[in-house]
Motif scaffolding. Structure first.
Motif, PDB file in Angstrom:
ATOM      1  N   ILE A 202       0.890  -1.194  -0.096  1.00 42.57           N
ATOM      2  CA  ILE A 202      -0.107  -0.072  -0.057  1.00 42.57           C
ATOM      3  C   ILE A 202       0.904   1.120  -0.131  1.00 42.57           C
ATOM      4  N   LEU A 203       1.881   1.246   0.583  1.00 43.94           N
ATOM      5  CA  LEU A 203       2.896   2.361   0.748  1.00 43.94           C
ATOM      6  C   LEU A 203       3.458   2.555  -0.448  1.00 43.94           C
ATOM      7  N   GLU A 204       3.671   1.438  -1.237  1.00 40.16           N
ATOM      8  CA  GLU A 204       4.377   1.474  -2.621  1.00 40.16           C
ATOM      9  C   GLU A 204       3.541   2.398  -3.512  1.00 40.16           C
ATOM     10  N   GLY A 205       2.195   2.138  -3.301  1.00 43.15           N
ATOM     11  CA  GLY A 205       0.997   2.428  -4.106  1.00 43.15           C
ATOM     12  C   GLY A 205       0.618   4.002  -3.910  1.00 43.15           C
ATOM     13  N   LEU A 206       1.003   4.431  -2.663  1.00 47.32           N
ATOM     14  CA  LEU A 206       1.127   6.038  -2.390  1.00 47.32           C
ATOM     15  C   LEU A 206       2.212   6.776  -2.791  1.00 47.32           C
TER      16      LEU A 206
ATOM     17  N   TYR B 229       8.793   9.001   2.105  1.00 46.39           N
ATOM     18  CA  TYR B 229       7.717   8.882   2.909  1.00 46.39           C
ATOM     19  C   TYR B 229       7.217  10.397   3.567  1.00 46.39           C
ATOM     20  N   GLU B 230       8.033  11.290   3.262  1.00 48.69           N
ATOM     21  CA  GLU B 230       7.805  12.763   3.771  1.00 48.69           C
ATOM     22  C   GLU B 230       6.446  13.452   2.969  1.00 48.69           C
ATOM     23  N   GLY B 231       5.531  13.978   3.897  1.00 46.97           N
ATOM     24  CA  GLY B 231       4.263  14.115   3.493  1.00 46.97           C
ATOM     25  C   GLY B 231       3.364  13.344   3.275  1.00 46.97           C
ATOM     26  N   LEU B 232       3.551  12.206   3.335  1.00 44.92           N
ATOM     27  CA  LEU B 232       2.340  10.766   3.061  1.00 44.92           C
ATOM     28  C   LEU B 232       2.169  10.411   4.515  1.00 44.92           C
ATOM     29  N   ASP B 233       2.528  10.771   5.592  1.00 42.77           N
ATOM     30  CA  ASP B 233       2.471  10.199   6.889  1.00 42.77           C
ATOM     31  C   ASP B 233       0.871  10.162   7.176  1.00 42.77           C
ATOM     32  N   LYS B 234       0.290  11.185   7.060  1.00 46.43           N
ATOM     33  CA  LYS B 234      -1.324  11.256   7.272  1.00 46.43           C
ATOM     34  C   LYS B 234      -2.230  10.119   6.561  1.00 46.43           C
ATOM     35  N   VAL B 235      -1.964  10.156   5.319  1.00 48.28           N
ATOM     36  CA  VAL B 235      -2.531   9.210   4.444  1.00 48.28           C
ATOM     37  C   VAL B 235      -2.206   7.731   4.380  1.00 48.28           C
ATOM     38  N   ALA B 236      -0.964   7.711   4.893  1.00 47.26           N
ATOM     39  CA  ALA B 236      -0.456   6.404   5.291  1.00 47.26           C
ATOM     40  C   ALA B 236      -1.032   5.766   6.493  1.00 47.26           C
ATOM     41  N   ALA B 237      -1.305   6.638   7.289  1.00 43.01           N
ATOM     42  CA  ALA B 237      -2.012   6.207   8.560  1.00 43.01           C
ATOM     43  C   ALA B 237      -3.379   5.742   8.413  1.00 43.01           C
ATOM     44  N   VAL B 238      -3.987   6.570   7.516  1.00 43.03           N
ATOM     45  CA  VAL B 238      -5.359   6.049   7.306  1.00 43.03           C
ATOM     46  C   VAL B 238      -5.346   4.869   6.657  1.00 43.03           C
ATOM     47  N   GLU B 239      -4.760   4.730   5.630  1.00 44.93           N
ATOM     48  CA  GLU B 239      -4.379   3.298   4.793  1.00 44.93           C
ATOM     49  C   GLU B 239      -4.332   2.143   5.479  1.00 44.93           C
ATOM     50  N   PHE B 240      -3.145   2.263   6.425  1.00 37.89           N
ATOM     51  CA  PHE B 240      -2.884   1.180   7.193  1.00 37.89           C
ATOM     52  C   PHE B 240      -3.886   0.667   8.411  1.00 37.89           C
TER      53      PHE B 240
ATOM     54  N   MET C  89      -6.693  17.098   0.365  1.00 37.23           N
ATOM     55  CA  MET C  89      -6.477  17.872   1.584  1.00 37.23           C
ATOM     56  C   MET C  89      -5.763  17.044   2.781  1.00 37.23           C
ATOM     57  N   LEU C  90      -5.856  15.879   2.649  1.00 30.34           N
ATOM     58  CA  LEU C  90      -4.907  14.884   3.544  1.00 30.34           C
ATOM     59  C   LEU C  90      -3.508  14.605   3.178  1.00 30.34           C
ATOM     60  N   GLY C  91      -3.281  14.763   1.957  1.00 25.97           N
ATOM     61  CA  GLY C  91      -1.968  15.024   1.462  1.00 25.97           C
ATOM     62  C   GLY C  91      -1.615  13.720   0.505  1.00 25.97           C
TER      63      GLY C  91
END
Length: 513
Positions: A80-84, A148-159, A448-450
């Motif tokens: 999923i992180l790779e997809g982001l 990872y920079e800037g993707l922390d919020k959206v990654a947290a939601v996906e996980f 808006m979430l990044g």
């Protein structure tokens, strides 16, 4: 090993039809392999203080939830992180690719098929499994270091969403097989009648009967070339034969042959994708439909489904009525009202829109009244639908040409509506221009979430996607957050069984409605 024979590849690894034969846990340089007593993993899996790094974690979540009644807490999914990270650029995120990309390590994935076939465990299979586990943490570390920079919020939601998706897939949805079969047979009959009508007027004067007494035709209406020849024989020359092109031509001309071709395409899909073949998706154990839910396949971040896709069932009540709750239970369905339009209003800070929402005015009605210069239009008026089409056309960044196709009006009328809309909501046009410039400069746009989506700015029309994604992607983020929160509130007495763009479907006992 599979306990039920099936021609559906998805069911070969269904949790109910298979069993876990091996689990591996890598900690640093050490890898622990379990071939039994999988319940001993529950403490580790459910410990919120221990981060679990997994690839395609929905698979593990489903099997462990079914087999040992354990839900994985605090997980990271490197797929999923790779997809982001690659959103809009690549959909390739298999473990073999990630291991080579980030670590320069080659993994032979052919061994995996031996597990699916139910082969007896051997040393090669165990070593393959150990290597699979050992690369996960290093891959995650490299992903963090580089992207990872800037993707922390959206990654947290996906996980956080992964266990929710796994539970939805496992739960599935009730299905009335007999009603579906009856509908499929009716649609097959309707398709045959349309085929006969086309055969009587196929441009070649063919109207003979076959050996069964049905009208036969020399034309195969599934063939693009043959269909094109029929149309040309009737003096109809179109740039392509896609459904929207045929529909646009029919709206302008009311041509009977084109109408039949449109009906043919509709019933062809109804008897193909949504015909008797659909019944192969019925799970032999639960008698329910269990779709596979993709969290990040859609470029905007929306959830999508396959095998089968329950997020794209035809809107007809006849089709949707075949999906049913458990005996005595109910479906509770809720959606966001004008979700993407409200997001647009907030992002643009458009005063006229914000005022309409704050005062509870139906935004589609307001636009319809502007569109037709008639303040007496009410919600039941069919013209409100055209106002709604104009609204969503503008939200998605459509220009006058696409609007004319969508609304079924002339190009000059569409240009006038386009200009009138931007005059009514002046900040929308400015917002769209800003996102087009941002995409041109940076190569991507954001929600808006990044969440990011990379765009090919050398392709004509990229500006429309640059406007669409911040809006539709933000709506997707909202619904994912909603699904996570709803799942926490349900406490097992009710089940989230589907999520469709701006809507959630919950199955529950009557007392919980």
């Amino acid at each position: 090993p599979n306990s039920v024979q099936t021609d559906n590849p998805k069911l070969r690894i269904d949790p109910r039809l298979s069993e876990i034969v091996l689990a591996q846990v890598a900690v640093g340089d050490d890898v622990y392999i379990l071939t039994r007593n999988f319940e001993s993993l529950k403490g580790l899996l459910e410990d919120p203080t221990v981060l679990k790094v997994i690839h395609s974690a929905s698979f593990e979540c489903k099997h462990l939830l079914w087999s040992i009644k354990s839900e994985i807490r605090n997980l990271v999914d490197v797929a999923i992180l790779e997809g982001l990270i690659e959103a809009g650029r690549s959909r390739k995120r298999g473990l073999k690719l990630l291991a080579e990309k980030y670590l320069g390590v080659k993994i032979d994935k052919e061994v995996r098929e031996l597990f699916v076939q139910g082969r007896k465990l051997n040393r090669g299979m165990i070593e393959y499994a150990a290597k699979d586990a050992q690369v996960l943490v290093p891959i995650y570390q490299r992903q963090q270091e580089k992207y990872y920079e800037g993707l922390d919020k959206v990654a947290a939601v996906e996980f956080a969403l992964v266990p929710v998706v796994a539970r939805m897939e496992l739960e599935g949805i009730g299905f009335d097989r007999e009603a579906w079969l009856s509908l499929a047979q009716k649609n097959q009959g309707a398709l045959q009648k349309i085929r006969e009508r086309l055969s009587r007027d196929d441009g070649n004067g063919v109207g003979r009967l076959n050996m069964f007494g049905a009208v036969a035709s020399s034309v195969n209406f599934n063939s693009r070339d043959q269909k094109e020849k029929v149309l040309q024989a009737h003096g109809i020359d179109l740039p392509d034969l896609r459904y929207p092109t045929l529909l646009e031509y029919y709206q302008k001309t009311k041509n009977k042959l084109v109408r039949l071709l449109l009906l043919y395409a509709t019933y062809q899909k109804a008897t193909g994708t949504y015909g008797e073949e659909f019944l192969r998706h019925v799970n032999p154990v639960t008698r329910r439909i269990h779709q596979s839910i993709n969290q990040i396949n859609a470029r905007t971040g929306r959830l999508s489904g396959d095998s089968p896709n329950l997020m794209n069932i035809p809107k007809s009540d006849k089709f949707r009525g075949c999906f049913v709750p458990r005996a005595g239970w109910k479906f509770v369905i809720a959606d966001y009202s004008a979700q993407e339009y409200r997001i647009l209003a907030e992002q643009c800070e458009e005063p006229a829109m914000m005022k309409a929402f704050e005062q509870g005015i139906d935004i589609h009605l307001a636009v319809a009244r502007m569109l037709f210069r008639d303040q007496t239009i009410e919600k039941s008026d069919v013209r409100r639908d055209q106002g709604k089409n104009l609204n969503f056309g503008m939200v998605y960044g459509m220009g006058p040409k696409k609007l004319s196709n969508s609304l079924g009006c002339s190009l000059s009328e569409a240009k006038e509506l386009h200009a009138g809309y931007l005059k009514m909501f002046s900040r929308v046009g400015e917002w769209q221009r800003q996102w087009g410039e941002f995409a041109s400069k940076n190569g991507y746009v954001m929600t808006m979430l990044g969440r990011r989506r990379y765009l090919d700015t050398d392709v004509m029309g990229y500006e429309r996607e640059a406007c669409n994604t911040p809006n539709q992607g933000t709506a997707a983020d909202m619904l994912k957050i909603a699904a996570i929160k709803i799942n926490k509130k349900l406490n097992g007495s009710a089940n989230l069984v589907n999520v469709i763009h701006d809507e959630v479907v919950i199955e529950c006992p009557p007392d919980d409605v």
